[in-house]
Structure formats: C-alpha cells, structure tokens
Scaffold this motif. Structure first.
Motif, PDB file in Angstrom:
ATOM      1  N   LYS A   1     -30.264 -19.767 -86.260  1.00 34.90           N
ATOM      2  CA  LYS A   1     -31.379 -18.761 -85.999  1.00 34.90           C
ATOM      3  C   LYS A   1     -32.039 -19.074 -84.533  1.00 34.90           C
ATOM      4  O   LYS A   1     -31.876 -20.194 -84.316  1.00 34.90           O
ATOM      5  CB  LYS A   1     -32.512 -18.858 -87.186  1.00 34.90           C
ATOM      6  CG  LYS A   1     -32.048 -18.507 -88.410  1.00 34.90           C
ATOM      7  CD  LYS A   1     -31.548 -16.982 -88.729  1.00 34.90           C
ATOM      8  CE  LYS A   1     -31.210 -16.907 -90.297  1.00 34.90           C
ATOM      9  NZ  LYS A   1     -30.644 -15.203 -90.345  1.00 34.90           N
ATOM     10  N   LYS A   2     -32.414 -17.952 -84.088  1.00 36.93           N
ATOM     11  CA  LYS A   2     -33.035 -18.104 -82.644  1.00 36.93           C
ATOM     12  C   LYS A   2     -34.321 -17.451 -82.740  1.00 36.93           C
ATOM     13  O   LYS A   2     -34.658 -16.269 -83.349  1.00 36.93           O
ATOM     14  CB  LYS A   2     -31.889 -17.578 -81.527  1.00 36.93           C
ATOM     15  CG  LYS A   2     -32.304 -18.022 -80.208  1.00 36.93           C
ATOM     16  CD  LYS A   2     -31.260 -17.810 -79.242  1.00 36.93           C
ATOM     17  CE  LYS A   2     -31.690 -18.066 -77.822  1.00 36.93           C
ATOM     18  NZ  LYS A   2     -30.660 -17.578 -76.852  1.00 36.93           N
ATOM     19  N   TRP A   3     -35.099 -17.981 -81.661  1.00 33.24           N
ATOM     20  CA  TRP A   3     -36.390 -17.239 -81.381  1.00 33.24           C
ATOM     21  C   TRP A   3     -37.466 -17.291 -82.704  1.00 33.24           C
ATOM     22  O   TRP A   3     -38.438 -16.614 -82.788  1.00 33.24           O
ATOM     23  CB  TRP A   3     -36.375 -15.714 -81.249  1.00 33.24           C
ATOM     24  CG  TRP A   3     -35.668 -15.443 -79.948  1.00 33.24           C
ATOM     25  CD1 TRP A   3     -34.311 -14.820 -79.918  1.00 33.24           C
ATOM     26  CD2 TRP A   3     -35.942 -15.874 -78.555  1.00 33.24           C
ATOM     27  NE1 TRP A   3     -33.882 -14.586 -78.615  1.00 33.24           N
ATOM     28  CE2 TRP A   3     -34.926 -15.453 -77.644  1.00 33.24           C
ATOM     29  CE3 TRP A   3     -37.126 -16.307 -77.979  1.00 33.24           C
ATOM     30  CZ2 TRP A   3     -34.776 -15.531 -76.290  1.00 33.24           C
ATOM     31  CZ3 TRP A   3     -37.258 -16.587 -76.680  1.00 33.24           C
ATOM     32  CH2 TRP A   3     -35.913 -16.314 -75.716  1.00 33.24           C
ATOM     33  N   ILE A   4     -37.464 -18.444 -83.473  1.00 30.77           N
ATOM     34  CA  ILE A   4     -38.048 -18.633 -84.594  1.00 30.77           C
ATOM     35  C   ILE A   4     -39.276 -19.295 -84.151  1.00 30.77           C
ATOM     36  O   ILE A   4     -39.525 -20.452 -84.183  1.00 30.77           O
ATOM     37  CB  ILE A   4     -37.449 -19.234 -85.641  1.00 30.77           C
ATOM     38  CG1 ILE A   4     -35.860 -18.807 -85.916  1.00 30.77           C
ATOM     39  CG2 ILE A   4     -37.974 -19.424 -87.013  1.00 30.77           C
ATOM     40  CD1 ILE A   4     -35.865 -17.376 -86.055  1.00 30.77           C
ATOM     41  N   GLY A   5     -40.491 -18.394 -84.233  1.00 29.59           N
ATOM     42  CA  GLY A   5     -41.953 -19.199 -83.741  1.00 29.59           C
ATOM     43  C   GLY A   5     -42.358 -20.071 -85.014  1.00 29.59           C
ATOM     44  O   GLY A   5     -42.039 -19.879 -86.313  1.00 29.59           O
ATOM     45  N   ASN A   6     -42.883 -21.273 -84.423  1.00 31.19           N
ATOM     46  CA  ASN A   6     -43.493 -22.357 -85.168  1.00 31.19           C
ATOM     47  C   ASN A   6     -42.579 -23.297 -85.743  1.00 31.19           C
ATOM     48  O   ASN A   6     -42.829 -24.100 -86.396  1.00 31.19           O
ATOM     49  CB  ASN A   6     -44.339 -21.506 -86.246  1.00 31.19           C
ATOM     50  CG  ASN A   6     -45.664 -20.902 -85.808  1.00 31.19           C
ATOM     51  OD1 ASN A   6     -46.051 -20.681 -84.872  1.00 31.19           O
ATOM     52  ND2 ASN A   6     -46.432 -20.223 -86.724  1.00 31.19           N
ATOM     53  N   ALA A   7     -41.370 -22.824 -85.623  1.00 27.83           N
ATOM     54  CA  ALA A   7     -40.171 -23.612 -86.500  1.00 27.83           C
ATOM     55  C   ALA A   7     -40.223 -25.173 -86.090  1.00 27.83           C
ATOM     56  O   ALA A   7     -39.738 -25.689 -87.030  1.00 27.83           O
ATOM     57  CB  ALA A   7     -38.889 -22.986 -86.197  1.00 27.83           C
ATOM     58  N   THR A   8     -40.696 -25.463 -84.894  1.00 22.12           N
ATOM     59  CA  THR A   8     -40.611 -26.767 -84.569  1.00 22.12           C
ATOM     60  C   THR A   8     -41.443 -27.910 -85.452  1.00 22.12           C
ATOM     61  O   THR A   8     -41.124 -28.852 -85.417  1.00 22.12           O
ATOM     62  CB  THR A   8     -40.580 -27.377 -82.987  1.00 22.12           C
ATOM     63  OG1 THR A   8     -42.102 -26.413 -82.571  1.00 22.12           O
ATOM     64  CG2 THR A   8     -39.749 -26.432 -82.347  1.00 22.12           C
ATOM     65  N   PHE A   9     -42.475 -27.087 -85.843  1.00 19.79           N
ATOM     66  CA  PHE A   9     -43.578 -28.179 -86.616  1.00 19.79           C
ATOM     67  C   PHE A   9     -43.541 -27.295 -88.266  1.00 19.79           C
ATOM     68  O   PHE A   9     -44.688 -28.093 -88.615  1.00 19.79           O
ATOM     69  CB  PHE A   9     -44.775 -28.113 -85.917  1.00 19.79           C
ATOM     70  CG  PHE A   9     -45.183 -26.805 -85.264  1.00 19.79           C
ATOM     71  CD1 PHE A   9     -45.875 -25.731 -86.352  1.00 19.79           C
ATOM     72  CD2 PHE A   9     -45.368 -26.615 -84.066  1.00 19.79           C
ATOM     73  CE1 PHE A   9     -46.397 -24.690 -85.808  1.00 19.79           C
ATOM     74  CE2 PHE A   9     -45.621 -25.232 -83.427  1.00 19.79           C
ATOM     75  CZ  PHE A   9     -46.225 -24.369 -84.488  1.00 19.79           C
ATOM     76  N   ALA A  10     -43.023 -26.274 -88.311  1.00 20.16           N
ATOM     77  CA  ALA A  10     -43.339 -25.655 -89.785  1.00 20.16           C
ATOM     78  C   ALA A  10     -43.065 -26.609 -90.765  1.00 20.16           C
ATOM     79  O   ALA A  10     -42.090 -27.318 -90.910  1.00 20.16           O
ATOM     80  CB  ALA A  10     -42.465 -24.494 -89.749  1.00 20.16           C
ATOM     81  N   ASP A  11     -43.778 -26.456 -91.849  1.00 21.52           N
ATOM     82  CA  ASP A  11     -43.644 -27.259 -93.118  1.00 21.52           C
ATOM     83  C   ASP A  11     -42.564 -26.552 -94.031  1.00 21.52           C
ATOM     84  O   ASP A  11     -41.946 -27.182 -94.934  1.00 21.52           O
ATOM     85  CB  ASP A  11     -44.916 -27.380 -93.767  1.00 21.52           C
ATOM     86  CG  ASP A  11     -45.982 -27.997 -93.207  1.00 21.52           C
ATOM     87  OD1 ASP A  11     -45.633 -29.482 -93.119  1.00 21.52           O
ATOM     88  OD2 ASP A  11     -46.947 -27.695 -92.688  1.00 21.52           O
ATOM     89  N   LEU A  12     -42.363 -25.155 -93.908  1.00 22.72           N
ATOM     90  CA  LEU A  12     -41.399 -24.402 -94.472  1.00 22.72           C
ATOM     91  C   LEU A  12     -41.069 -23.138 -93.584  1.00 22.72           C
ATOM     92  O   LEU A  12     -41.856 -22.762 -92.938  1.00 22.72           O
ATOM     93  CB  LEU A  12     -42.054 -23.828 -95.756  1.00 22.72           C
ATOM     94  CG  LEU A  12     -43.124 -23.068 -95.973  1.00 22.72           C
ATOM     95  CD1 LEU A  12     -42.969 -21.663 -95.968  1.00 22.72           C
ATOM     96  CD2 LEU A  12     -43.823 -23.537 -97.383  1.00 22.72           C
ATOM     97  N   VAL A  13     -39.687 -22.879 -93.797  1.00 24.57           N
ATOM     98  CA  VAL A  13     -39.057 -21.642 -93.182  1.00 24.57           C
ATOM     99  C   VAL A  13     -38.531 -20.652 -93.986  1.00 24.57           C
ATOM    100  O   VAL A  13     -37.713 -21.293 -94.875  1.00 24.57           O
ATOM    101  CB  VAL A  13     -38.028 -22.084 -92.238  1.00 24.57           C
ATOM    102  CG1 VAL A  13     -37.669 -20.816 -91.123  1.00 24.57           C
ATOM    103  CG2 VAL A  13     -38.668 -23.083 -91.131  1.00 24.57           C
ATOM    104  N   VAL A  14     -38.906 -19.547 -94.120  1.00 24.36           N
ATOM    105  CA  VAL A  14     -38.147 -18.515 -94.786  1.00 24.36           C
ATOM    106  C   VAL A  14     -37.052 -18.043 -94.039  1.00 24.36           C
ATOM    107  O   VAL A  14     -36.894 -17.542 -93.021  1.00 24.36           O
ATOM    108  CB  VAL A  14     -39.017 -17.407 -94.996  1.00 24.36           C
ATOM    109  CG1 VAL A  14     -38.245 -16.250 -95.798  1.00 24.36           C
ATOM    110  CG2 VAL A  14     -40.358 -17.693 -95.723  1.00 24.36           C
TER     111      VAL A  14
END
Length: 399
Positions: free
Chosen positions: A173-186
């Motif tokens: 996946k690319k351009w995923i905002g907040n993903a570097t620190f997110a606790d969960l990713v949909v």
C-alpha cells in the motif's frame, strides 16, 4: 489628495463573506469557536515548523480528545450529537489553519473510524471505536497501492487468503497517512477465492507488516504518509470487518470522506486568501500598501468569490447529508469543484505575495503546496468528473 478610508468587513477578512458560520446556533457555534481558538493558539504557531520537519502533531492528541469532536454519538455516548454542517465547518477551520493537521485528523476520525463504523459488526465497533474516540488508539486507512490508485475499483493487487481461522495478507500500500505510528490500519484486499474486496484491521506490531515513511514530499508534509508492505501478514477472522464484502462497501466510506475533502479544500483556500490579504495590507510598494492597487484587489475579490461559491456548495451538501439524500455523484461534484477552485485560489494568493510567496514564514507557500495533495487524493478531478458524468448520462466512461 488624501485617500478615503472605508470600513473593513470583518467577515471578508476571515473569508466568510456570506456569513456561513452564522448558520450554526447555540452549542454548535460555541464548539466551532472553541475549536477555532485551539487551532489558532495550539496548531498555527508550529504549523510551518512541523511542515518543514515532516512531523505530525502527536503531542496534541490529548488536547484533541478534549475538544469532543472525534467520532460520533453512535461510537461513544459521551460524544455530543453533531450536525453534518458543524462537522464540515470544523474540517474547514482545521484546513484554514493547517491542511496537514486537517488530514492527520481526518485519516483517523474520518477514514479509519468511518471504515469501522460503516463496515464493522457491533462487537467490532465496540472493540475499536471508543479507544479511537479517546485517541488511545490512532487509525490509518490502507486502500491505495503503488500500482493501483484510481483503478482500485477494478481490482486491488493486495490479496487476502483464508487459512483456517486466519487470513493471510500479501501486497503493498502507498500514500497511507498516519501509518508510521498508527495502532491499527484498515487494509483493503482482494479475496483470492471470490475476487471481492474485503477489509481487515491489522494491528501495530503484527509480524510481516512494515510501514516506511515516504520521503521527498512537497505537500502535506505534516502528515506521515507511508509505503506499507504486507508479507504473509496473518490476521484473525475476528479482525475482518463483517460488512465489507465488495468495493461498493469501500465506496460508502469514501462518499463521506470525499465530501470532507471538499470542506478541507475550501478551508485551504480560505487560509491562503487570509494570508494574502494580511500581507497585502502590510506590504508597501511605490509609497503605499499593495492592497490599494487595483490588480491586487482584483485577485483578492476573485479568491473570495471562489471561496464563497465553494462554501455555498458544501453547505448544501451538508443539508443533503442531514436528510440522507447525499449521493456519490453529489459528493464527487463537490470534491471536483472545490479542489479545482482551491488550486486556482492558492495560486492567486501566492501571486499577491510575489517572491515572498515561496517562503514558509508568510504561510501562503504552505497552502500553495498542500493544495496539490488535496487536489489529488480521495479521487482525482478527472475520476470525480467521470462519477458525475456517469450519473448524468447513464454511461460509465471509466474504461
């Protein structure tokens, strides 16, 4: 001969020439004013610094929680009910101060929470949404891929394979905002068995999940966008969102957030206009403020006209949403129109500032750059125009 002095319209100074905020009454107006004060006092002072450093305002998460604007009453009964107009105006105010902050907030509260709210079971909503309301867990939304952007509806390359009580996810996946620190990713992935798109909540620390911050961005630098790699990521069946069975379910989430981008684009245009107007009344050339020259006034009037037209559209969009009459094409038209007018407006703001328009210290440069991201995400102008075109002709021109 002395120049005649005229009274300045405060609403025009703030980019609210038709008094849109006056549509709110009572507690909702107080909430908007409270959030506006927070944005001016706590977000604005560090907006340029964080933009240049490429950092997200995680240190504000407790203060954001205390604003009581995250999530809905259905997510947590401690949240006061909120109209779609107030929700939209809040997004506009955030983007008016800092589009990066608006996106940081929107990815969590709009996309990630929206996906769980729209597509999760009651148990799943109760498991994840209350801690997300409290900002104890931050969410991200993984749809776009390195090789699949606008064509997501026709087939994602990220796959999901059932293996006993688990699902195995593979892809990028690319351009995923907040993903570097997110606790969960949909994560949205294509089920290899039935070829339908499904959604999975992947929690931080899951083996096989890596998220690397994208470098070299020239827009929304205050948002941590990531390139995600899923290498044999095992997700339990209980983390598959129960009501995400096809891309149509993805579209239900995007309809709401696409309309939100229209509000954010309007706010970005307001911020650029305010920066240009403030500069024009202070900057002197040829012995007088440049605000007194016809060409500068013409640019300011054009910018205000764009903003007012966008505000009229998004206010009506909020009313349709309140009546449960907002369609995909109406949200697409608002996103298409408002981002196009925003792009024009921020360019005029940068023009008013001349060479100083490319310096962060005057703010216009940040709005000018950030507009490019808002113009593209949640569906490009071209794709949104085709959604509208399909609605008015009955023919799909996507392929």
């Amino acid at each position: 001969m002395a120049e005649r002095q005229h009274e300045i319209d405060p609403a025009a100074v703030e980019g609210d020439f038709y008094h849109v905020k006056d549509l709110l009454e009572g507690d909702e107006r107080k909430k908007l004013d409270r959030v506006r004060t927070f944005l001016v006092d706590r977000v604005a002072p560090r907006a340029n610094e964080l933009w240049e450093a490429g950092e997200s305002p995680l240190y504000l998460r407790d203060e954001i929680r205390d604003l009581d604007i995250t999530g809905t009453y259905a997510d947590d009964h401690s949240i006061a009910p909120r109209s779609y107009l107030l929700t939209g105006l809040l997004g506009m105010e955030m983007s008016r101060v800092d589009p990066s902050f608006a996106t940081f907030f929107g990815v969590h509260a709009g996309l990630a929470m929206g996906a769980i709210r729209e597509c999760g079971s009651e148990e799943q909503k109760q498991r994840w949404l209350p801690p997300m309301v409290r900002w104890e867990k931050i969410g991200a939304f993984g749809l776009t891929e390195p090789l699949v952007g606008s064509g997501a509806a026709l087939g994602l390359l990220t796959t999901a394979r059932r293996d006993g009580d688990d699902w195995v996810l593979d892809g990028e996946k690319k351009w995923i905002g907040n993903a570097t620190f997110a606790d969960l990713v949909v994560i949205w992935a294509r089920d290899v068995d039935d070829d339908e798109v499904k959604a999975f909540v992947v929690e931080k620390g899951t083996p096989g999940l890596t998220a690397r911050a994208l470098e070299g961005k020239i827009a929304l630098r205050g948002v941590q966008n990531a390139h995600i790699v899923l290498d044999g990521v095992r997700v339990p069946e209980e983390n598959r969102l129960r009501h995400a069975e096809s891309f149509r379910d993805t579209a239900r989430v995007l309809k709401v957030t696409r309309g939100g981008v229209a509000w954010s684009a309007t706010g970005c245009a307001v911020g650029a206009y305010e920066a240009a107007r403030a500069y024009a009344v202070e900057r002197e050339q040829f012995g007088r403020p440049i605000a007194g020259f016809q060409l500068v006034q013409d640019l300011l009037a054009r910018m205000l006209a764009n903003i007012t037209a966008c505000q009229g559209m998004v206010v009506r969009m909020a009313a349709l949403h309140e009546q449960d009459r907002l369609g995909d094409a109406q949200a697409a038209l608002a996103k298409m129109f408002c981002t196009t007018r925003m792009r024009e407006t921020v360019a005029w703001a940068r023009e008013v500032l001349g060479g100083n328009g490319i310096l962060l210290e005057h703010d216009a440069a940040r709005f000018f750059a950030d507009a490019e991201a808002l113009y593209s995400y949640e569906g490009t102008r071209d794709m949104n125009s085709l959604i509208v075109g399909r609605a008015v002709t009955g023919y799909s021109a996507f392929v």
